[in-house]
Design a protein around this motif. Structure first.
Motif, short mmCIF file in Angstrom:
data_model
loop_
_atom_site.label_atom_id
_atom_site.label_comp_id
_atom_site.label_asym_id
_atom_site.label_seq_id
_atom_site.Cartn_x
_atom_site.Cartn_y
_atom_site.Cartn_z
N GLN A 93 0.81 -1.09 -0.06
CA GLN A 93 -0.08 -0.14 0.02
C GLN A 93 0.80 1.15 0.05
O GLN A 93 0.45 2.33 0.32
CB GLN A 93 -1.12 0.11 1.12
CG GLN A 93 -2.11 -1.15 1.15
CD GLN A 93 -3.28 -1.13 2.42
OE1 GLN A 93 -2.89 -0.18 3.17
NE2 GLN A 93 -4.01 -1.86 2.24
N LYS A 154 0.10 -2.87 -7.41
CA LYS A 154 -1.00 -3.94 -6.82
C LYS A 154 -2.27 -3.41 -7.07
O LYS A 154 -3.30 -4.25 -7.72
CB LYS A 154 -0.61 -4.10 -5.31
CG LYS A 154 -1.64 -5.09 -4.59
CD LYS A 154 -1.89 -6.58 -5.20
CE LYS A 154 -2.63 -7.34 -4.39
NZ LYS A 154 -2.52 -8.68 -4.76
N HIS A 155 -2.54 -2.27 -7.02
CA HIS A 155 -4.17 -1.50 -7.27
C HIS A 155 -3.66 -0.16 -7.65
O HIS A 155 -2.98 0.47 -7.43
CB HIS A 155 -5.04 -1.57 -5.84
CG HIS A 155 -5.28 -2.79 -5.20
ND1 HIS A 155 -6.10 -3.76 -6.07
CD2 HIS A 155 -5.25 -3.52 -4.24
CE1 HIS A 155 -6.52 -4.85 -5.64
NE2 HIS A 155 -5.83 -4.98 -4.33
N LEU A 157 -6.17 3.49 -7.75
CA LEU A 157 -7.13 3.99 -6.76
C LEU A 157 -7.32 5.18 -7.36
O LEU A 157 -6.65 5.93 -7.88
CB LEU A 157 -6.48 4.07 -5.30
CG LEU A 157 -5.99 2.72 -4.76
CD1 LEU A 157 -5.47 3.06 -3.28
CD2 LEU A 157 -7.09 1.74 -4.65
N CYS A 171 -8.19 -1.74 0.54
CA CYS A 171 -8.06 -1.27 -0.97
C CYS A 171 -9.47 -1.53 -1.35
O CYS A 171 -9.61 -2.77 -1.54
CB CYS A 171 -7.02 -1.54 -1.73
SG CYS A 171 -5.38 -0.79 -1.37
N ASN A 172 -10.18 -0.72 -1.70
CA ASN A 172 -11.78 -0.95 -2.50
C ASN A 172 -12.06 0.20 -3.33
O ASN A 172 -11.46 1.40 -3.28
CB ASN A 172 -12.66 -1.58 -1.76
CG ASN A 172 -12.67 -0.58 -0.31
OD1 ASN A 172 -12.87 0.55 -0.29
ND2 ASN A 172 -12.88 -1.12 0.83
N GLN A 204 -7.24 -7.29 -12.26
CA GLN A 204 -6.96 -7.59 -10.93
C GLN A 204 -6.41 -6.29 -10.34
O GLN A 204 -6.25 -6.18 -9.04
CB GLN A 204 -5.72 -8.66 -10.70
CG GLN A 204 -6.68 -9.87 -11.23
CD GLN A 204 -7.80 -10.28 -10.34
OE1 GLN A 204 -7.47 -10.44 -9.26
NE2 GLN A 204 -8.72 -11.00 -11.29
N LEU A 205 -5.87 -5.53 -11.02
CA LEU A 205 -5.50 -4.05 -10.56
C LEU A 205 -6.54 -3.17 -10.03
O LEU A 205 -6.33 -2.25 -9.27
CB LEU A 205 -4.80 -3.27 -11.75
CG LEU A 205 -3.34 -3.89 -12.39
CD1 LEU A 205 -2.74 -3.01 -13.36
CD2 LEU A 205 -2.48 -4.23 -11.21
N PRO A 207 -9.37 -2.45 -7.65
CA PRO A 207 -9.90 -3.01 -6.36
C PRO A 207 -11.20 -3.33 -6.20
O PRO A 207 -12.02 -3.36 -7.11
CB PRO A 207 -9.36 -1.72 -5.36
CG PRO A 207 -9.81 -0.77 -6.30
CD PRO A 207 -9.40 -1.13 -7.52
#
Length: 502
Positions: A93, A154-155, A157, A171-172, A204-205, A207
């Motif tokens: 994160q 990873k994500h 945002l 993460c969402n 998948q990136l 969230p």
């Protein structure tokens, strides 16, 4: 007393507000920093900010609230945020690069090419927009130009997702978030496979989804200790600043509209059907009150250069305060004695089909025009730019009679209010509210404290109501016609020079 806490994470400041649950009154409001947060522009047309700066200003704003109320009585948190930004985080994160924010123009050509190659019919039917300069296109830019960094993501945002992550450790994102990033396929009712494949982006990136209203995570012990808030209270609402501003003003149903005139200027109209502008000058997103059985969409007209123009004038012209600038503008007759200002100097403008026109000050008479004329021309120019987009809104089916706004930013200026009302011909209602208060009220809906959105608006006060009149509308119609004619001439010259016209 029990409270709801709302944050509004903008590009100029982070605002925080406490709303008392029992009465609906805003009992405390703060913002940080005292002066506007800087926007970095490493290259022309770029706009970046450090997400860590947003978090630090949120901490400062919250600590200011501690002096005004007992934050241990906060029951839920809501978040409003600047839209369309891109924040990239790794598996720990950690932020990998500065956020590419809403007014950054580097991905314009990527979005334009996608619009052509995916097909305009596909984009308008499935995405309701050109991929344009939105979050998906910005991520494609990162993949092309920063492949090693991209491999560590990873994500991805939005700014509000990042703030929620700092509060909850999770993460969402939300459906409105996927919508504003131009990830969502409205026909298939899922993330667009075609767009992902075209941009070569791994789904998948993105969230996981959480509800717009509802539990999105709970405040971690670490964040609670930093902010002086109770451990475990829910983050129960999240939305981009313009859908949230509409909610803040009780703009929930078709035919209702909200306006803002902060850094950017916006008119946001609610519709019950998915409408697309064929030239993607107006953008359509999922509204916060959307339900599958009762669809609600937001039609967003955005002018990037509004309050940022006023800020530029204050900083670089004579360093005047805004109240003094408004007083000087009021001393000049409508039309600013022939001086024309076009406020398009804050990135590519969607309403101009993503052209990077830049700002123009035209027809200066060195013997007559003063700073006061410039201040007047600036306010008229922003209102005229909104009128230009407002006409497009009407053309694609938005029927608006009343526009609501908060008593803030450029709407504090009597001149701006007058020009806006007389030019659009709509009734203007001004309320004592803002995005942070709206996010707080919405958090109460998401946490189940209020039974409905309507119930959350108790305590909100109307400050002013302005009506257009025939004489004023005629006067400003003539001035707007002159302004529009010169704008179209500027656009024609730009198209000629870029080879778009032969």
């Amino acid at each position: 007393m029990a409270y709801l806490l709302g944050y509004d994470v903008g590009s100029s400041s982070v605002k925080a507000a406490l709303v008392e649950i029992e009465t609906g009154r805003c009992v405390a409001s703060t913002f940080s920093p005292a002066t506007e947060m800087p926007i970095q522009a490493p290259k022309a047309g770029w706009a970046e900010q450090d997400p860590e700066r947003w978090w630090q200003e949120l901490i400062h704003a919250t600590r200011q609230l501690q002096r005004q109320a007992d934050l241990q009585q906060v029951k839920a948190i809501g978040i409003s945020y600047q839209m369309h930004g891109l924040v990239c985080v790794d598996e720990k994160q950690q932020v990998l690069r500065p956020a590419i924010i809403w007014c950054d123009s580097r991905a314009v050509d990527i979005g334009r090419k996608a619009f052509e190659q995916l097909g305009q019919d596909f984009c308008l039917e499935h995405l309701l927009n050109s991929p344009g300069n939105f979050t998906a296109s910005k991520l494609r830019w990162v993949k092309i130009h920063e492949p090693q960094l991209y491999a560590r993501i990873k994500h991805v945002l939005l700014p509000g997702d990042y703030v929620a992550m700092r509060l909850t450790g999770e993460c969402n994102t939300t459906l409105t978030g996927l919508s504003e990033g131009i990830w969502w396929d409205y026909q298939q009712q899922l993330v667009s496979k075609q767009l992902l494949e075209y941009y070569e982006i791994d789904e998948q990136l993105l969230p996981p989804l959480v509800p717009i209203f509802g539990e999105q995570g709970r405040l971690t012990r670490q964040s609670a200790e930093i902010l002086g808030l109770p451990v475990g209270i829910p983050v129960s609402y999240r939305a981009g600043d313009q859908p949230n501003n509409a909610f803040s003003l009780k703009v929930l149903h078709p035919g209702e509209a909200a306006a803002t005139a902060g850094t950017s200027a916006v008119i946001y109209s609610v519709a019950d059907r998915a409408v697309a502008d064929k030239r993607s000058r107006i953008n359509t997103f999922v509204h916060v009150t959307h339900k599958p059985e009762q669809p609600r969409f937001g039609l967003l007209l955005c002018i990037n250069g509004a309050g940022i123009l006023n800020s530029w004038l204050r900083k670089y012209w004579q360093n005047q305060g805004y109240d003094d600038m408004n007083r000087q503008a009021a001393s000049i007759a409508p039309g600013a004695d022939g001086l024309l200002l076009f406020p398009f100097g804050n990135g590519a403008e969607r309403v101009l089909e993503n052209r990077l026109l830049q700002a123009h000050l035209m027809d200066i008479d060195l013997n007559r025009h003063t700073a006061a004329h410039v201040f007047r021309a600036a306010q008229e120019g922003v209102a005229f730019a909104l009128k230009y987009g407002y006409d497009i809104l009407q053309q694609i089916g938005s029927s608006v009679q009343i526009i609501r706004a908060g008593m803030a930013n450029m709407f504090l200026s009597p001149i701006f209010r007058e020009v806006f009302t007389q030019t659009t011909g709509a009734i203007l209602e001004l309320y004592e509210t803002d995005g942070a208060q709206g996010a707080a009220r919405a958090a109460g809906v998401g946490a189940g404290i209020f039974a409905s959105p309507e119930e959350s608006f108790m305590g909100m006060k109307k400050r002013l109501e302005l009506h257009p009149d025939e004489a004023g509308m005629q006067r400003y119609a003539a001035l707007y016609a002159q302004w529009k004619e010169r704008l179209e001439a500027l656009l024609h010259v730009q198209d000629m020079s870029s080879g778009l016209l032969v």
